[in-house]
Scaffold this motif. Sequence first.
Motif, PDB file in Angstrom:
ATOM      1  N   GLN A 178     -12.908  13.159  26.073  1.00 37.45           N
ATOM      2  CA  GLN A 178     -14.074  12.255  26.084  1.00 37.45           C
ATOM      3  C   GLN A 178     -14.036  11.362  27.317  1.00 37.45           C
ATOM      4  OE1 GLN A 178     -13.796  10.087  22.432  1.00 37.45           O
ATOM      5  NE2 GLN A 178     -14.094  11.923  21.167  1.00 37.45           N
ATOM      6  N   ASN A 179     -12.838  10.805  27.573  1.00 41.00           N
ATOM      7  CA  ASN A 179     -12.705   9.933  28.739  1.00 41.00           C
ATOM      8  C   ASN A 179     -12.974  10.678  30.037  1.00 41.00           C
ATOM      9  OD1 ASN A 179     -12.099   7.786  27.165  1.00 41.00           O
ATOM     10  ND2 ASN A 179      -9.881   7.883  27.481  1.00 41.00           N
ATOM     11  N   ALA A 180     -12.444  11.900  30.112  1.00 37.51           N
ATOM     12  CA  ALA A 180     -12.632  12.696  31.323  1.00 37.51           C
ATOM     13  C   ALA A 180     -14.114  12.950  31.559  1.00 37.51           C
ATOM     14  CB  ALA A 180     -11.878  14.019  31.213  1.00 37.51           C
ATOM     15  N   SER A 182      -8.439  20.500  36.834  1.00 39.94           N
ATOM     16  CA  SER A 182      -9.816  20.081  36.561  1.00 39.94           C
ATOM     17  C   SER A 182     -10.600  19.767  37.845  1.00 39.94           C
ATOM     18  CB  SER A 182      -9.821  18.882  35.625  1.00 39.94           C
ATOM     19  OG  SER A 182      -8.934  17.892  36.106  1.00 39.94           O
ATOM     20  N   GLY A 183     -10.022  18.914  38.741  1.00 43.25           N
ATOM     21  CA  GLY A 183     -10.732  18.527  39.956  1.00 43.25           C
ATOM     22  C   GLY A 183     -11.126  19.735  40.787  1.00 43.25           C
ATOM     23  N   ALA A 184     -10.161  20.659  40.941  1.00 43.50           N
ATOM     24  CA  ALA A 184     -10.418  21.846  41.749  1.00 43.50           C
ATOM     25  C   ALA A 184     -11.501  22.713  41.111  1.00 43.50           C
ATOM     26  CB  ALA A 184      -9.132  22.646  41.936  1.00 43.50           C
ATOM     27  N   SER A 185     -11.506  22.797  39.777  1.00 41.34           N
ATOM     28  CA  SER A 185     -12.530  23.603  39.106  1.00 41.34           C
ATOM     29  C   SER A 185     -13.920  23.041  39.361  1.00 41.34           C
ATOM     30  CB  SER A 185     -12.294  23.626  37.596  1.00 41.34           C
ATOM     31  OG  SER A 185     -10.975  23.988  37.319  1.00 41.34           O
ATOM     32  N   ILE A 186     -14.039  21.705  39.262  1.00 39.98           N
ATOM     33  CA  ILE A 186     -15.351  21.074  39.503  1.00 39.98           C
ATOM     34  C   ILE A 186     -15.824  21.375  40.918  1.00 39.98           C
ATOM     35  CG2 ILE A 186     -16.576  18.870  39.631  1.00 39.98           C
ATOM     36  CD1 ILE A 186     -14.575  17.798  37.543  1.00 39.98           C
ATOM     37  N   ILE A 187     -14.907  21.258  41.889  1.00 43.24           N
ATOM     38  CA  ILE A 187     -15.290  21.516  43.283  1.00 43.24           C
ATOM     39  C   ILE A 187     -15.683  22.972  43.482  1.00 43.24           C
ATOM     40  CG2 ILE A 187     -14.449  21.571  45.655  1.00 43.24           C
ATOM     41  CD1 ILE A 187     -12.686  19.147  44.866  1.00 43.24           C
ATOM     42  N   MET A 188     -14.970  23.887  42.824  1.00 47.15           N
ATOM     43  CA  MET A 188     -15.309  25.303  42.986  1.00 47.15           C
ATOM     44  C   MET A 188     -16.712  25.588  42.451  1.00 47.15           C
ATOM     45  SD  MET A 188     -13.229  26.739  44.778  1.00 47.15           S
ATOM     46  CE  MET A 188     -13.752  28.433  44.711  1.00 47.15           C
ATOM     47  N   VAL A 189     -17.039  25.004  41.302  1.00 44.73           N
ATOM     48  CA  VAL A 189     -18.394  25.189  40.762  1.00 44.73           C
ATOM     49  C   VAL A 189     -19.415  24.687  41.781  1.00 44.73           C
ATOM     50  CG1 VAL A 189     -20.022  24.478  38.981  1.00 44.73           C
ATOM     51  CG2 VAL A 189     -17.663  24.995  38.361  1.00 44.73           C
ATOM     52  N   ALA A 190     -19.160  23.473  42.324  1.00 46.57           N
ATOM     53  CA  ALA A 190     -20.083  22.895  43.307  1.00 46.57           C
ATOM     54  C   ALA A 190     -20.197  23.806  44.519  1.00 46.57           C
ATOM     55  CB  ALA A 190     -19.607  21.507  43.717  1.00 46.57           C
ATOM     56  N   GLY A 191     -19.042  24.324  44.981  1.00 40.52           N
ATOM     57  CA  GLY A 191     -19.030  25.191  46.160  1.00 40.52           C
ATOM     58  C   GLY A 191     -19.837  26.459  45.926  1.00 40.52           C
ATOM     59  N   VAL A 192     -19.666  27.064  44.747  1.00 38.61           N
ATOM     60  CA  VAL A 192     -20.391  28.303  44.444  1.00 38.61           C
ATOM     61  C   VAL A 192     -21.900  28.042  44.443  1.00 38.61           C
ATOM     62  CG1 VAL A 192     -20.876  29.992  42.638  1.00 38.61           C
ATOM     63  CG2 VAL A 192     -18.507  29.423  43.212  1.00 38.61           C
ATOM     64  N   VAL A 193     -22.302  26.960  43.783  1.00 37.37           N
ATOM     65  CA  VAL A 193     -23.741  26.625  43.739  1.00 37.37           C
ATOM     66  C   VAL A 193     -24.267  26.365  45.163  1.00 37.37           C
ATOM     67  CG1 VAL A 193     -25.458  24.979  42.904  1.00 37.37           C
ATOM     68  CG2 VAL A 193     -23.613  25.719  41.416  1.00 37.37           C
ATOM     69  N   PHE A 194     -23.444  25.693  45.962  1.00 33.49           N
ATOM     70  CA  PHE A 194     -23.810  25.405  47.354  1.00 33.49           C
ATOM     71  C   PHE A 194     -24.133  26.707  48.104  1.00 33.49           C
ATOM     72  CE2 PHE A 194     -22.174  25.123  51.741  1.00 33.49           C
ATOM     73  CZ  PHE A 194     -22.985  24.131  52.249  1.00 33.49           C
ATOM     74  N   PHE A 195     -23.241  27.725  47.982  1.00 34.83           N
ATOM     75  CA  PHE A 195     -23.471  28.972  48.707  1.00 34.83           C
ATOM     76  C   PHE A 195     -24.649  29.735  48.139  1.00 34.83           C
ATOM     77  CE2 PHE A 195     -19.070  28.264  50.182  1.00 34.83           C
ATOM     78  CZ  PHE A 195     -19.361  28.270  51.543  1.00 34.83           C
ATOM     79  N   PHE A 241      -6.251  15.149  44.530  1.00 33.27           N
ATOM     80  CA  PHE A 241      -7.074  15.849  43.549  1.00 33.27           C
ATOM     81  C   PHE A 241      -7.304  15.058  42.272  1.00 33.27           C
ATOM     82  CE2 PHE A 241      -6.633  19.545  46.212  1.00 33.27           C
ATOM     83  CZ  PHE A 241      -7.850  20.165  46.029  1.00 33.27           C
ATOM     84  N   GLY A 242      -6.671  13.901  42.198  1.00 33.91           N
ATOM     85  CA  GLY A 242      -6.934  13.022  41.069  1.00 33.91           C
ATOM     86  C   GLY A 242      -6.408  13.590  39.770  1.00 33.91           C
ATOM     87  N   SER A 243      -6.667  12.858  38.711  1.00 31.48           N
ATOM     88  CA  SER A 243      -6.217  13.334  37.409  1.00 31.48           C
ATOM     89  C   SER A 243      -7.246  12.852  36.411  1.00 31.48           C
ATOM     90  CB  SER A 243      -4.839  12.770  37.084  1.00 31.48           C
ATOM     91  OG  SER A 243      -4.786  11.420  37.505  1.00 31.48           O
ATOM     92  N   ILE A 244      -8.399  13.505  36.486  1.00 28.58           N
ATOM     93  CA  ILE A 244      -9.536  13.064  35.675  1.00 28.58           C
ATOM     94  C   ILE A 244      -9.177  13.117  34.192  1.00 28.58           C
ATOM     95  CG2 ILE A 244     -10.620  15.351  35.559  1.00 28.58           C
ATOM     96  CD1 ILE A 244     -13.321  13.934  35.879  1.00 28.58           C
ATOM     97  N   LEU A 245      -8.233  14.004  33.818  1.00 27.90           N
ATOM     98  CA  LEU A 245      -7.856  14.132  32.414  1.00 27.90           C
ATOM     99  C   LEU A 245      -7.025  12.949  31.935  1.00 27.90           C
ATOM    100  CD1 LEU A 245      -7.080  17.960  32.175  1.00 27.90           C
ATOM    101  CD2 LEU A 245      -9.130  16.748  31.446  1.00 27.90           C
ATOM    102  N   SER A 246      -6.513  12.159  32.894  1.00 29.18           N
ATOM    103  CA  SER A 246      -5.726  10.995  32.457  1.00 29.18           C
ATOM    104  C   SER A 246      -6.507   9.700  32.631  1.00 29.18           C
ATOM    105  CB  SER A 246      -4.392  10.936  33.207  1.00 29.18           C
ATOM    106  OG  SER A 246      -4.640  10.846  34.586  1.00 29.18           O
ATOM    107  N   ALA A 247      -7.822   9.812  32.782  1.00 31.67           N
ATOM    108  CA  ALA A 247      -8.658   8.616  32.897  1.00 31.67           C
ATOM    109  C   ALA A 247      -8.544   7.798  31.616  1.00 31.67           C
ATOM    110  CB  ALA A 247     -10.108   9.008  33.127  1.00 31.67           C
ATOM    111  N   VAL A 248      -8.384   6.486  31.771  1.00 35.57           N
ATOM    112  CA  VAL A 248      -8.285   5.632  30.581  1.00 35.57           C
ATOM    113  C   VAL A 248      -9.540   4.778  30.451  1.00 35.57           C
ATOM    114  CG1 VAL A 248      -5.777   5.560  30.530  1.00 35.57           C
ATOM    115  CG2 VAL A 248      -7.049   3.915  31.920  1.00 35.57           C
ATOM    116  N   GLU A 249      -9.656   4.129  29.293  1.00 36.22           N
ATOM    117  CA  GLU A 249     -10.892   3.427  28.992  1.00 36.22           C
ATOM    118  C   GLU A 249     -11.222   2.349  30.016  1.00 36.22           C
ATOM    119  OE1 GLU A 249     -11.147   3.062  24.574  1.00 36.22           O
ATOM    120  OE2 GLU A 249     -12.518   1.439  25.163  1.00 36.22           O
ATOM    121  N   SER A 250     -10.178   1.654  30.519  1.00 35.52           N
ATOM    122  CA  SER A 250     -10.462   0.564  31.456  1.00 35.52           C
ATOM    123  C   SER A 250     -11.083   1.118  32.741  1.00 35.52           C
ATOM    124  CB  SER A 250      -9.182  -0.207  31.768  1.00 35.52           C
ATOM    125  OG  SER A 250      -8.271   0.625  32.449  1.00 35.52           O
ATOM    126  N   ASP A 251     -10.625   2.307  33.193  1.00 34.87           N
ATOM    127  CA  ASP A 251     -11.235   2.947  34.368  1.00 34.87           C
ATOM    128  C   ASP A 251     -12.729   3.108  34.150  1.00 34.87           C
ATOM    129  OD1 ASP A 251      -8.784   3.275  35.547  1.00 34.87           O
ATOM    130  OD2 ASP A 251      -8.483   5.305  34.769  1.00 34.87           O
TER     131      ASP A 251
END
Lengths: 279, 258
Positions: A11-13, A244-257, A121-131
Motif C-alpha cells: 500500500q505504501n509503495a 521495483s524501480g527498474a520494472s517501472i522504468i522498463m515499462v516507461a521505456g517500452v511505452v516511450f519506444f 534505484f531507491g527502495s519504493i517497497l520500503s517507503a514508510v508512512e512519514s515519507d
Amino acid sequence: MIDALHFEFMQNALAAGLLASLLCGIMGALVSANRIVFLSGGIAHAAYGGIGLSFYFGWPFLAGTLGFSLAISLVMAAIMVKVKHQADAVIGVVWAVGMALGIILLDLTPGYNVDLMSYLFGSILSAVESDIWIMLAMCGLLTILTTVYYKELLAMSFDEEFARIRGVPVGVLYFGLIAMLSVAIVLVIQVVGLILVIALLTIPPFIVEKYAKSLFQVMAGSSLLGAVFTVSGLWLSYTFDLTSGASIIMVAGVVFFISLLLEQAASLLHRKQKLTSDK
Amino acid sequence: MDQKIVDIKNVSFSYNAEAVLEDVSLDIGKGDFIAVTGPNGGGKTTLLKLILGLLKPDRGSIEVLGQSALRAAPNIGYVPQSMNASASFPVTAIDVVLMGMLAPRKNWFKRPVPDRKKALSALEHMGVKGLGDRNIKELSEGQRQRVFIARALVTKPSLMLLDEPTASIDPRGQVDLYKMLEEINREIAIVVVSHDLLAVSRYAKSVVCVNRGLHHHSNTEVPGNMLTAMYPHAEDGMCLVELLTHDQPHQKKKDSGK
C-alpha cells in the motif's frame, strides 16, 4: 496485485509511487518546457553530496540533504543565467563533484556503509508512512503554487524575453522554479531513487507533449501516465519478483519506444495519403 | 506636432569589451515606419533590445514615451526573431495572444482574469481568428507569425518592433506581411529589422542603417554610397549586386555596371 494490496508495504509503495508520479508530472512538464533536463540531472546527482554531509556531520538527514540541494541548485541556476553558453559544462562538473563528495564523506563516516544502489534505484517497497505524508504535503504546495502562478510560468517557459517585457518577474520565477524542482527531486529520490526520478521527469512529458494543447495538459497527462507506469511496474515487479524501480522504468521505456514507432507510422501514413490525394 | 515615442541620445553599448553600438542617436515619432538594416552583428537586434529595456546602455540615455525603457515596455509590441521558443511548445494560438496581456501583478495571490474577447479580436484583426484553438505547431510559419503579431498588438501599443519577420516566410507571404504592416502603421509606429532592404524599402517611410554607428535616411531611396558605407564588402561587386537585384531584376544592368 489485489491480494498484494493487503500488505502494508505494498500500500505504501503504491501511494509513494502515485505521489511521485504527480510530483514528477507537474515538475517534468515545466522541466521540459524550460529545457532544463540536464540541470535536473545535475541536481539529482549532486544531492548525494548532501547525503554525505548529513551523515558525516550528523545533521538530520532530510534537512541536511534538502538544504544542500537547494543551495547547490540555486548556484547552478545562477550559472545558467550568467554564463549560458558554458552552463552545460559547469553543471556537468557540479554533477560529478557533488556525487564524489557524497561518496567520500560516507567513506569517512565511521561505522556507516550506505548502499549506493539504494540511492540510485531507491527502495519504493520500503517507503514508510512519514515519507508519504511529506510527499503529500509537497504535492499540495506544488499544486497551489503552479496554479496561482501558472500564467507567469507559462509565459516565462514559452518566451522569456517577451515575459520580461510584460513585467513578469522572470528572475524570481526562474529561481523559484529551480528551488521547487530541487525540493521535489530530493523528496522523491528518498523514496524511489535517482534513476526513477529522472525517468519520471522526462519520459511522460516527452510522450504527452506531442498530443497536448497546453502546459496544463502536459502536467495532467504526465502525472496520469506516470501513475500508469508506476502501477504496472509495481505489478510486474510483484508478479515476477523483479526490482521495483527498474520494472517501472522498463515499462516507461517500452511505452516511450512504442509512442515513437506510432508517431513514425502516423507520419508515414499521412505522407502516403497526401501523395494519393495529390494525384 | 511631431510626437516623440522613442528618444535615443548618444547611446553606446558593448558585449563584454566589444563595442556593438557607439554614440547612436535616433528619434522615433508617431506614424513612423522605419526599416532597420545593416550587416550581421552590426547591432540591429541590440538596438531593439535597448529600446525594449532588455539591455541597458553603457552610456547615453533612452526614453520611451517619456519614461525609462523597461517601464514603458508594456506599451511596446514586440515580435521576436523566428521565435525564441520552439515551435513544438504545447500551447494554443489564443493562449499565445493572451500572454501579450500579462502585466505585473498587484496582488500575488490572485490569479489574473484572462480577456479572451480582446485576444480573439486581435486574432481576427490579423485574419487568423479561426485558428485560436489550434496548437501553434499545427500552424504554418506565416500563420504563426500572425499570431505573434496579434500577441504584440493585443495591448494596443503605440510602437511595434519586429525582428527579421520575413526570415522564414515565402515571397508571397512577405508581401502580405508588409501590406499588413502598412495597414497597422496607420495607427502604430513600426520599426522593422530586415536584411532585405529593397523589399522593406517599398513600405517603410525611412531607413536606418546600423553598423556600430547609425545612419538615418529620411526617404527610402537607396543611394549607392550608403550601401558601400554599410556593406564594405560590396566593393568586390558581389554583395551590392546581390542586394540590389534580389527583388528588382530590372535594375540589374544599371547597378552591376557600377
